[in-house]
Motif scaffolding. Structure first.
Motif, mmCIF file in Angstrom:
data_model
loop_
_atom_site.group_PDB
_atom_site.id
_atom_site.type_symbol
_atom_site.label_atom_id
_atom_site.label_comp_id
_atom_site.label_asym_id
_atom_site.label_seq_id
_atom_site.Cartn_x
_atom_site.Cartn_y
_atom_site.Cartn_z
ATOM 1 N N LEU A 1 0.394 -4.056 11.937
ATOM 2 C CA LEU A 1 -0.213 -4.067 10.672
ATOM 3 C C LEU A 1 -1.384 -3.227 10.625
ATOM 4 O O LEU A 1 -1.941 -2.167 9.664
ATOM 5 C CB LEU A 1 -0.236 -5.304 10.020
ATOM 6 N N LEU A 2 -2.353 -3.492 11.616
ATOM 7 C CA LEU A 2 -3.433 -2.872 11.626
ATOM 8 C C LEU A 2 -3.359 -1.395 11.695
ATOM 9 O O LEU A 2 -4.130 -0.459 11.230
ATOM 10 C CB LEU A 2 -4.406 -3.557 12.884
ATOM 11 N N HIS A 3 -2.395 -0.984 12.647
ATOM 12 C CA HIS A 3 -1.890 0.560 12.807
ATOM 13 C C HIS A 3 -1.567 1.042 11.551
ATOM 14 O O HIS A 3 -2.062 2.338 11.056
ATOM 15 C CB HIS A 3 -1.067 0.424 13.825
ATOM 16 N N VAL A 4 -0.594 0.300 10.822
ATOM 17 C CA VAL A 4 0.187 0.781 9.709
ATOM 18 C C VAL A 4 -0.940 0.902 8.455
ATOM 19 O O VAL A 4 -0.935 1.759 7.733
ATOM 20 C CB VAL A 4 1.173 -0.275 9.221
ATOM 21 N N LEU A 5 -1.782 -0.095 8.360
ATOM 22 C CA LEU A 5 -2.989 0.178 7.463
ATOM 23 C C LEU A 5 -3.794 1.377 7.416
ATOM 24 O O LEU A 5 -3.899 2.095 6.564
ATOM 25 C CB LEU A 5 -3.820 -0.886 7.462
ATOM 26 N N LYS A 6 -3.932 2.152 8.540
ATOM 27 C CA LYS A 6 -4.715 3.067 9.123
ATOM 28 C C LYS A 6 -3.653 4.126 8.399
ATOM 29 O O LYS A 6 -4.067 5.103 7.776
ATOM 30 C CB LYS A 6 -4.919 3.130 10.710
ATOM 31 N N ASN A 7 -2.402 4.268 8.859
ATOM 32 C CA ASN A 7 -1.393 5.250 8.416
ATOM 33 C C ASN A 7 -1.450 5.471 6.824
ATOM 34 O O ASN A 7 -1.591 6.268 6.302
ATOM 35 C CB ASN A 7 -0.012 4.847 8.847
ATOM 36 N N ILE A 8 -1.488 4.043 6.276
ATOM 37 C CA ILE A 8 -1.344 4.398 4.724
ATOM 38 C C ILE A 8 -2.700 4.710 4.398
ATOM 39 O O ILE A 8 -2.702 5.666 3.294
ATOM 40 C CB ILE A 8 -1.175 2.764 4.243
ATOM 41 N N GLY B 1 0.716 -1.099 -0.125
ATOM 42 C CA GLY B 1 0.059 -0.159 -0.195
ATOM 43 C C GLY B 1 0.762 1.176 -0.092
ATOM 44 O O GLY B 1 0.359 2.582 -0.627
ATOM 45 N N LEU B 2 2.029 1.003 0.652
ATOM 46 C CA LEU B 2 2.909 2.449 0.676
ATOM 47 C C LEU B 2 3.536 2.662 -0.749
ATOM 48 O O LEU B 2 3.631 3.829 -1.211
ATOM 49 C CB LEU B 2 4.059 1.993 1.561
ATOM 50 N N ASP B 3 3.550 1.636 -1.761
ATOM 51 C CA ASP B 3 3.769 1.832 -2.948
ATOM 52 C C ASP B 3 2.620 2.717 -4.121
ATOM 53 O O ASP B 3 2.877 3.508 -4.635
ATOM 54 C CB ASP B 3 3.991 0.460 -3.818
ATOM 55 N N LEU B 4 1.559 2.201 -3.412
ATOM 56 C CA LEU B 4 0.425 2.914 -4.112
ATOM 57 C C LEU B 4 0.527 4.305 -3.567
ATOM 58 O O LEU B 4 0.109 5.318 -4.240
ATOM 59 C CB LEU B 4 -0.961 2.339 -3.479
ATOM 60 N N VAL B 5 0.728 4.704 -2.288
ATOM 61 C CA VAL B 5 0.646 5.865 -1.781
ATOM 62 C C VAL B 5 1.777 6.767 -2.705
ATOM 63 O O VAL B 5 1.706 7.899 -2.884
ATOM 64 C CB VAL B 5 0.903 6.031 -0.240
ATOM 65 N N ASN B 6 3.034 6.077 -2.891
ATOM 66 C CA ASN B 6 3.912 6.834 -3.557
ATOM 67 C C ASN B 6 3.669 7.114 -4.800
ATOM 68 O O ASN B 6 4.031 8.327 -5.309
ATOM 69 C CB ASN B 6 5.268 6.013 -3.316
ATOM 70 N N ASP B 7 3.133 6.308 -5.474
ATOM 71 C CA ASP B 7 2.479 6.501 -6.911
ATOM 72 C C ASP B 7 1.459 7.845 -6.757
ATOM 73 O O ASP B 7 1.432 8.754 -7.660
ATOM 74 C CB ASP B 7 1.799 5.431 -7.638
ATOM 75 N N ALA B 8 0.770 7.737 -5.695
ATOM 76 C CA ALA B 8 -0.558 8.883 -5.720
ATOM 77 C C ALA B 8 0.336 10.103 -5.657
ATOM 78 O O ALA B 8 -0.016 11.275 -6.058
ATOM 79 C CB ALA B 8 -1.311 8.432 -4.717
ATOM 80 N N LEU B 9 1.308 9.935 -4.600
ATOM 81 C CA LEU B 9 2.118 11.409 -4.143
ATOM 82 C C LEU B 9 2.898 11.953 -5.525
ATOM 83 O O LEU B 9 2.823 12.970 -5.778
ATOM 84 C CB LEU B 9 3.090 11.013 -3.156
ATOM 85 N N THR B 10 3.229 11.006 -6.313
ATOM 86 C CA THR B 10 4.091 11.344 -7.370
ATOM 87 C C THR B 10 3.210 12.144 -8.226
ATOM 88 O O THR B 10 3.588 13.139 -8.813
ATOM 89 C CB THR B 10 4.781 10.140 -7.936
ATOM 90 N N ARG B 11 2.220 11.505 -8.535
ATOM 91 C CA ARG B 11 1.011 12.306 -9.642
ATOM 92 C C ARG B 11 0.755 13.433 -8.830
ATOM 93 O O ARG B 11 0.293 14.434 -9.760
ATOM 94 C CB ARG B 11 -0.024 11.335 -9.580
ATOM 95 N N THR B 12 0.312 13.479 -7.561
ATOM 96 C CA THR B 12 -0.119 14.817 -6.939
ATOM 97 C C THR B 12 0.859 15.763 -7.249
ATOM 98 O O THR B 12 0.474 17.144 -7.456
ATOM 99 C CB THR B 12 -0.204 14.629 -5.458
ATOM 100 N N LEU B 13 2.281 15.480 -7.025
ATOM 101 C CA LEU B 13 3.224 16.586 -7.110
ATOM 102 C C LEU B 13 3.436 17.052 -8.572
ATOM 103 O O LEU B 13 3.564 18.153 -9.039
ATOM 104 C CB LEU B 13 4.743 15.883 -6.694
ATOM 105 N N GLU B 14 3.132 15.969 -9.564
ATOM 106 C CA GLU B 14 3.115 16.620 -11.111
ATOM 107 C C GLU B 14 1.861 17.260 -11.389
ATOM 108 O O GLU B 14 1.947 18.406 -12.016
ATOM 109 C CB GLU B 14 2.979 15.183 -11.788
ATOM 110 N N ALA B 15 0.860 16.895 -10.499
ATOM 111 C CA ALA B 15 -0.400 17.654 -10.716
ATOM 112 C C ALA B 15 -0.084 19.129 -10.348
ATOM 113 O O ALA B 15 -0.626 20.061 -10.933
ATOM 114 C CB ALA B 15 -1.635 17.237 -10.168
ATOM 115 N N ILE B 16 0.545 19.353 -9.171
ATOM 116 C CA ILE B 16 0.548 20.579 -8.574
ATOM 117 C C ILE B 16 1.607 21.290 -9.294
ATOM 118 O O ILE B 16 1.367 22.775 -9.869
ATOM 119 C CB ILE B 16 1.631 20.422 -7.184
#
Lengths: 228, 308
Positions: free
Chosen positions: A88-95, A24-39
């Protein structure tokens, strides 16, 4: 004593769930990359894509959460297994929160308008924050998978870079001047900087979970109310 | 039948041993004191504080030439439940039986090392094993009420060994107090003269616990007390264990890891490196610690179900 087959399956499933959760952290990193590009390019279409794709992060959250609850109910995990599942339950929420912050940013991008940015310096710093946060996210994932407490603890140092840039954005916004449009733009950018800063903080939280899995003790690396 | 035999043996050794005098006196005094308080609840308060500490030092246990348990050092704390866990054959039941001198009942079995009950060496010359077994009661895996005896007589059986010293009214009071202490009184008070075997498995086990506590022991040993019981009866016994620890030192052997996690304060893990070798105490600690963050890898593997 012979290895019990059913137990071996459980161990394998737990390992797979960890991989999948941290994926899920890879998915977040992809989302953040796109977000930065969008900015950077004020790309509203790309921003919309990030908002839509957040369902993937949420879906993974729900799926793995359910599987972990099932393991708790059926396998009575204890010791390291129990700590891993709890973390993991905690980290899932972070993600899930990190994904939501990307969505928050992407929702305000249209508000920044089609005009050129009012302050290039501020955009530069926000993009630098985003780049540094991607480093944190990758390091959080690696330190978890490798159960590397030193690497996890180093996230605090990496996060200081993000915090300092965030503070600089604040002062740049203060100095933006009296023009109403420029002030509105600066406010929007501050929300963006704040959201990125939160993503980086969540990465540090994941690092704290690494220490918990390894040592069995939960301690905040740095407590905002009692700075080191 | 077996039960009768045991009581006969105990009775006969009592008669011939002069050393039992102090033990029996102490017993009858406690019973009389308990009898003056008629209800179970007040009796609980009056009996509080008798729990004792067991210190185990360098204990080795043998069956003939076979070295069953090696070098155990352990402090069993009063008013706590200590669970002994470990796979079959690791020596935990053997060790449990050494705590009330039952191990030596097996032909060829012997004990080396020191086991003290509040500083008093259980194995010292001149100490009567029967007295030790009075102070350290045992509840077994299979509920074993005396089959021909009524519920009342099952509970009173330990006291009856001192027949003549206790009045009927006192005996009634002890039976009621013990049955209340075992959370069984309400279920059996109207049929005390019925056979103990007519009870359900869970009730029979609580009857055995009532029998064990009737003689006011200081320590209760339980060898898998719930393994023959259904989940509801198991929870009833676990509740009872939680209540009994305010009065006794309790040691319980269990194969049910969740039971150890639920019902005990301290957990001791015994392990067998390979068959033929003696079992060893690998780790002992707060139960919460053993089940969330054990120190030894062997403990972690066992409690996590990673056998082999």
């Amino acid at each position: 004593m012979p290895e019990v087959a059913a137990r071996a399956e459980y161990v394998e499933e737990l390992t797979n769930l960890e991989q999948s959760a941290l994926g899920g952290l890879d998915l977040v990193n992809d989302a953040l990359t796109r977000t930065l590009e969008a900015i950077e390019h004020q790309d509203i279409e790309l921003a919309q894509l990030v908002v839509a794709d957040d369902d993937r992060i949420d879906g993974r959250y729900l799926e793995i959460h359910q599987s972990l609850i099932t393991l708790l109910a059926t396998q009575s995990p204890v010791a390291t297994d129990l700590r891993l599942i709890a973390s993991l339950l905690h980290v899932l929420k972070n993600i899930e929160r990190m994904g939501d912050q990307c969505v928050n940013i992407c929702k305000v991008i249209p508000l920044s308008g089609n005009e050129p940015p009012a302050d290039e310096e501020m955009v530069k710093r926000i993009l630098a924050m985003g780049k540094q946060t991607r480093v944190l996210i990758a390091q959080a994932k690696r330190s978890f998978l490798e159960r590397d407490v030193d690497q996890a603890r180093d996230l605090v140092r990496q996060d200081d870079v993000v915090d300092n840039l965030n503070r600089e954005c604040f002062y740049l916004a203060l100095a933006i001047g009296d023009d109403a449009d420029r002030r509105e733009w600066a406010m929007t950018m501050l929300l963006t900087a704040r959201a990125i800063e939160r993503i980086a903080d969540n990465a540090v939280d994941i690092g704290e979970q690494v220490a918990f899995v390894v040592t069995g003790l939960f301690r905040e690396f740095e407590d905002a109310s009692h700075p080191a | 039948m077996e039960g009768k035999k045991v009581s006969a043996t105990v009775g006969s050794s009592e008669k011939k041993e002069g050393a039992t005098e102090s033990g029996s006196e102490q017993l009858s005094q406690t019973a009389a004191a308990a009898a003056t308080t008629t209800t179970g609840t007040t009796a609980t308060a009056s009996a509080a504080g008798v729990a004792k500490t067991i210190e185990v030092r360098d204990v080795n246990l043998f069956y003939g030439d076979f070295h069953a348990v090696e070098d155990v050092n352990l402090t069993i704390q009063p008013n706590k439940v200590t669970a002994l866990i470990g796979s079959s054959g690791c020596g935990k039941t053997t060790f449990l039986r050494s705590l009330n001198r039952m191990h030596e009942l097996t032909p060829g079995a012997r004990v080396e090392g020191h086991i003290t009950l509040d500083g008093e060496d259980m194995y010292a010359r001149g100490v009567d094993p029967v007295r030790v077994r009075r102070l350290v009661g045992m509840v077994f895996q299979q509920p074993n009420p005396f089959p021909t005896m009524s519920i009342y007589d099952n509970v009173a059986s330990g006291l009856n060994l001192n027949a003549g010293k206790i009045k009927k009214s006192q005996r009634d009071a002890v039976v009621e107090r013990s049955l209340r202490g075992a959370n069984l009184w309400e279920e059996v008070k109207d049929r005390l003269d019925k056979p103990g075997l007519g009870l359900s498995g869970g009730q029979q086990q609580r009857l055995c616990i009532a029998r064990a506590i009737a003689v006011e022991p200081e320590v209760l040993l339980m060898d898998e007390p719930c393994s023959a019981l259904d989940p509801v009866a198991t929870l009833a016994i676990e509740d009872l264990i939680g209540e009994l620890k305010s009065r006794y030192t309790i040691v319980i052997v269990t194969h049910n890891m969740q039971q150890a996690a639920r019902a005990s304060d301290l957990t001791a893990f015994f392990n067998l490196e390979e068959s033929g070798k003696p079992g060893r105490l690998v780790e002992v600690g707060e139960t919460e610690m053993i089940f969330t963050n054990p120190t030894e890898k062997a403990t972690e593997d066992y409690v996590s179900g990673r056998f082999g």
